[in-house]
Design a protein around this motif. Structure first.
Motif, mmCIF file in Angstrom:
data_model
loop_
_atom_site.group_PDB
_atom_site.id
_atom_site.type_symbol
_atom_site.label_atom_id
_atom_site.label_comp_id
_atom_site.label_asym_id
_atom_site.label_seq_id
_atom_site.Cartn_x
_atom_site.Cartn_y
_atom_site.Cartn_z
ATOM 1 N N ASN A 66 1.803 7.821 -3.989
ATOM 2 C CA ASN A 66 0.958 6.426 -2.743
ATOM 3 C C ASN A 66 1.556 5.202 -2.696
ATOM 4 O O ASN A 66 2.151 4.685 -2.075
ATOM 5 C CB ASN A 66 -0.179 6.295 -2.640
ATOM 6 C CG ASN A 66 -1.498 7.265 -2.171
ATOM 7 O OD1 ASN A 66 -0.625 8.390 -1.655
ATOM 8 N ND2 ASN A 66 -2.520 7.801 -2.633
ATOM 9 N N LEU A 67 2.079 4.706 -4.021
ATOM 10 C CA LEU A 67 3.205 3.717 -4.376
ATOM 11 C C LEU A 67 4.091 3.597 -4.133
ATOM 12 O O LEU A 67 4.435 2.830 -3.549
ATOM 13 C CB LEU A 67 2.617 2.880 -5.751
ATOM 14 C CG LEU A 67 0.894 2.845 -6.619
ATOM 15 C CD1 LEU A 67 0.991 2.779 -8.219
ATOM 16 C CD2 LEU A 67 0.988 1.995 -6.246
ATOM 17 N N THR A 68 4.986 4.949 -4.297
ATOM 18 C CA THR A 68 6.072 4.692 -4.247
ATOM 19 C C THR A 68 6.111 4.298 -2.197
ATOM 20 O O THR A 68 6.983 4.069 -1.892
ATOM 21 C CB THR A 68 7.081 6.271 -4.614
ATOM 22 O OG1 THR A 68 6.341 7.262 -3.864
ATOM 23 C CG2 THR A 68 6.438 6.020 -5.891
ATOM 24 N N GLU A 69 5.219 5.474 -1.375
ATOM 25 C CA GLU A 69 5.331 5.842 -0.185
ATOM 26 C C GLU A 69 5.359 4.074 0.260
ATOM 27 O O GLU A 69 5.961 4.090 1.026
ATOM 28 C CB GLU A 69 4.079 6.352 0.166
ATOM 29 C CG GLU A 69 4.321 7.873 0.035
ATOM 30 C CD GLU A 69 3.434 8.854 0.325
ATOM 31 O OE1 GLU A 69 2.146 8.619 0.864
ATOM 32 O OE2 GLU A 69 3.056 10.015 0.794
ATOM 33 N N VAL A 70 4.084 3.618 -0.154
ATOM 34 C CA VAL A 70 3.701 1.833 0.118
ATOM 35 C C VAL A 70 4.836 0.446 -0.093
ATOM 36 O O VAL A 70 5.074 0.361 0.681
ATOM 37 C CB VAL A 70 1.949 1.202 -1.071
ATOM 38 C CG1 VAL A 70 2.570 0.140 -0.684
ATOM 39 C CG2 VAL A 70 1.221 2.313 -0.325
ATOM 40 N N ASP A 71 5.280 0.972 -1.383
ATOM 41 C CA ASP A 71 7.318 0.833 -1.729
ATOM 42 C C ASP A 71 8.193 0.886 -0.740
ATOM 43 O O ASP A 71 8.889 -0.136 0.463
ATOM 44 C CB ASP A 71 7.838 1.302 -2.755
ATOM 45 C CG ASP A 71 6.934 0.433 -4.082
ATOM 46 O OD1 ASP A 71 5.999 -0.917 -3.425
ATOM 47 O OD2 ASP A 71 6.718 0.885 -5.405
ATOM 48 N N LEU A 72 8.956 2.005 -0.244
ATOM 49 C CA LEU A 72 9.096 2.505 0.406
ATOM 50 C C LEU A 72 8.752 1.783 2.296
ATOM 51 O O LEU A 72 9.867 1.259 2.684
ATOM 52 C CB LEU A 72 9.332 4.521 1.071
ATOM 53 C CG LEU A 72 10.385 5.151 0.351
ATOM 54 C CD1 LEU A 72 9.957 6.249 -0.399
ATOM 55 C CD2 LEU A 72 11.291 4.517 0.977
ATOM 56 N N ARG A 75 9.533 -1.694 2.234
ATOM 57 C CA ARG A 75 11.059 -2.154 2.581
ATOM 58 C C ARG A 75 11.899 -1.519 3.307
ATOM 59 O O ARG A 75 12.349 -2.607 4.575
ATOM 60 C CB ARG A 75 11.772 -1.088 1.584
ATOM 61 C CG ARG A 75 11.949 -1.229 0.411
ATOM 62 C CD ARG A 75 12.610 -0.366 -0.420
ATOM 63 N NE ARG A 75 12.181 0.039 -2.159
ATOM 64 C CZ ARG A 75 12.459 0.543 -3.192
ATOM 65 N NH1 ARG A 75 13.266 0.983 -2.752
ATOM 66 N NH2 ARG A 75 12.054 0.263 -4.054
ATOM 67 N N GLN A 76 10.737 -0.774 4.529
ATOM 68 C CA GLN A 76 10.857 -0.294 6.051
ATOM 69 C C GLN A 76 10.599 -1.711 6.330
ATOM 70 O O GLN A 76 11.089 -1.693 7.605
ATOM 71 C CB GLN A 76 10.595 1.152 6.121
ATOM 72 C CG GLN A 76 11.199 2.104 5.916
ATOM 73 C CD GLN A 76 10.450 3.398 6.234
ATOM 74 O OE1 GLN A 76 9.354 3.496 6.138
ATOM 75 N NE2 GLN A 76 11.772 4.800 5.555
ATOM 76 N N VAL A 77 9.250 -1.894 6.533
ATOM 77 C CA VAL A 77 8.700 -2.812 7.540
ATOM 78 C C VAL A 77 9.697 -4.464 6.966
ATOM 79 O O VAL A 77 10.675 -5.076 7.778
ATOM 80 C CB VAL A 77 7.781 -3.714 6.829
ATOM 81 C CG1 VAL A 77 7.329 -4.479 7.032
ATOM 82 C CG2 VAL A 77 6.649 -2.104 7.574
ATOM 83 N N ASP A 78 10.441 -4.666 5.774
ATOM 84 C CA ASP A 78 11.612 -5.468 5.375
ATOM 85 C C ASP A 78 12.114 -5.524 6.070
ATOM 86 O O ASP A 78 12.757 -6.446 6.639
ATOM 87 C CB ASP A 78 11.581 -5.818 4.117
ATOM 88 C CG ASP A 78 10.370 -6.955 3.317
ATOM 89 O OD1 ASP A 78 9.165 -6.888 4.088
ATOM 90 O OD2 ASP A 78 9.783 -6.025 2.301
ATOM 91 N N ILE A 79 12.661 -4.388 6.217
ATOM 92 C CA ILE A 79 14.152 -4.286 6.935
ATOM 93 C C ILE A 79 14.177 -4.612 8.274
ATOM 94 O O ILE A 79 14.772 -5.030 9.377
ATOM 95 C CB ILE A 79 14.711 -2.792 6.388
ATOM 96 C CG1 ILE A 79 15.016 -3.234 4.742
ATOM 97 C CG2 ILE A 79 16.215 -2.328 7.928
ATOM 98 C CD1 ILE A 79 15.846 -1.697 5.026
ATOM 99 N N LEU A 80 12.845 -3.709 8.856
ATOM 100 C CA LEU A 80 12.993 -3.529 10.588
ATOM 101 C C LEU A 80 12.859 -5.465 10.559
ATOM 102 O O LEU A 80 12.817 -5.695 12.450
ATOM 103 C CB LEU A 80 11.567 -3.010 11.193
ATOM 104 C CG LEU A 80 11.842 -1.468 10.940
ATOM 105 C CD1 LEU A 80 10.564 -0.727 11.283
ATOM 106 C CD2 LEU A 80 12.758 -1.078 11.579
ATOM 107 N N GLU A 81 12.174 -6.253 10.229
ATOM 108 C CA GLU A 81 11.847 -7.983 10.467
ATOM 109 C C GLU A 81 13.211 -7.932 10.662
ATOM 110 O O GLU A 81 13.212 -8.997 11.254
ATOM 111 C CB GLU A 81 10.402 -7.932 9.400
ATOM 112 C CG GLU A 81 9.070 -8.260 9.403
ATOM 113 C CD GLU A 81 8.622 -8.390 8.040
ATOM 114 O OE1 GLU A 81 9.414 -8.748 7.455
ATOM 115 O OE2 GLU A 81 7.410 -8.433 8.528
#
Length: 178
Positions: A66-72, A75-81
């Motif tokens: 879950n932590l790795t999925e949250v981290d992923l 990162r995806q949210v940051d890229i999309l922002e």
């Protein structure tokens, strides 16, 4: 001290390999030049390994996934922002450019419309001139500097000799006269 591979460390602590790699990428955990992780380093980051119950290990494995999925996802949210901000910036620049060009078009249209009221054609100029007050006589050529003088036509004879075909430099020497 003992050194462990990523998969050995994951099994020992009940984490997934992705969770261990996530800690390595974050800088929490470091690998040696040989690609192995020092056990003391693992103790510092993860603490003592727990070997009590397999259900605890499974829950830790699920938590680490879950932590790795949250981290992923973070990162995806940051890229999309970043992509959204870039798109908004480009759209803003596009709107600014469009308004600038619209202003340029309007200015050019105003410039094109302004002289129409003041412009006179050459026929209007001739009719506006008072012929009686014009010091030039009709016999003199009417050349005011703004128009080109009238060109006399030279008669051309009906039969014109066709020009000989042009020949290149070397053909003048090597081909027969024709």
């Amino acid at each position: 001290m003992k050194k462990l591979s990523v998969s050995e460390l994951a099994k020992l602590y009940g984490y997934s390999r992705q969770a261990v790699y996530a800690h390595i990428n974050k800088g929490n955990l470091s690998k040696g030049s040989d690609g192995l992780i020092d056990f003391a380093e693992a103790l510092r980051v993860f603490g003592e390994p727990q070997t009590k119950d397999s259900s605890v290990n499974q829950s830790q494995s699920i938590n680490s996934q879950n932590l790795t999925e949250v981290d992923l996802l973070k990162r995806q949210v940051d890229i999309l922002e970043k992509q959204l901000n870039l798109a908004l910036l480009r759209e803003n620049q596009s709107l600014e450019r469009e308004s600038f060009y619209q202003e340029q078009i309007e200015a050019m249209q105003r410039l094109l419309e302004a002289p129409k009221a003041n412009m006179t054609t050459f026929t209007d100029q001739k009719s506006n001139q008072d012929i009686a007050t014009d010091p030039r006589s009709e016999s003199e050529p009417n050349y005011d500097g703004l128009t080109t003088p009238e060109i006399k036509r030279i008669p051309v004879p009906e039969h014109v000799e066709p020009e000989p075909e042009k020949r290149g430099f070397w053909s003048r020497f090597f081909l027969p006269n024709g």
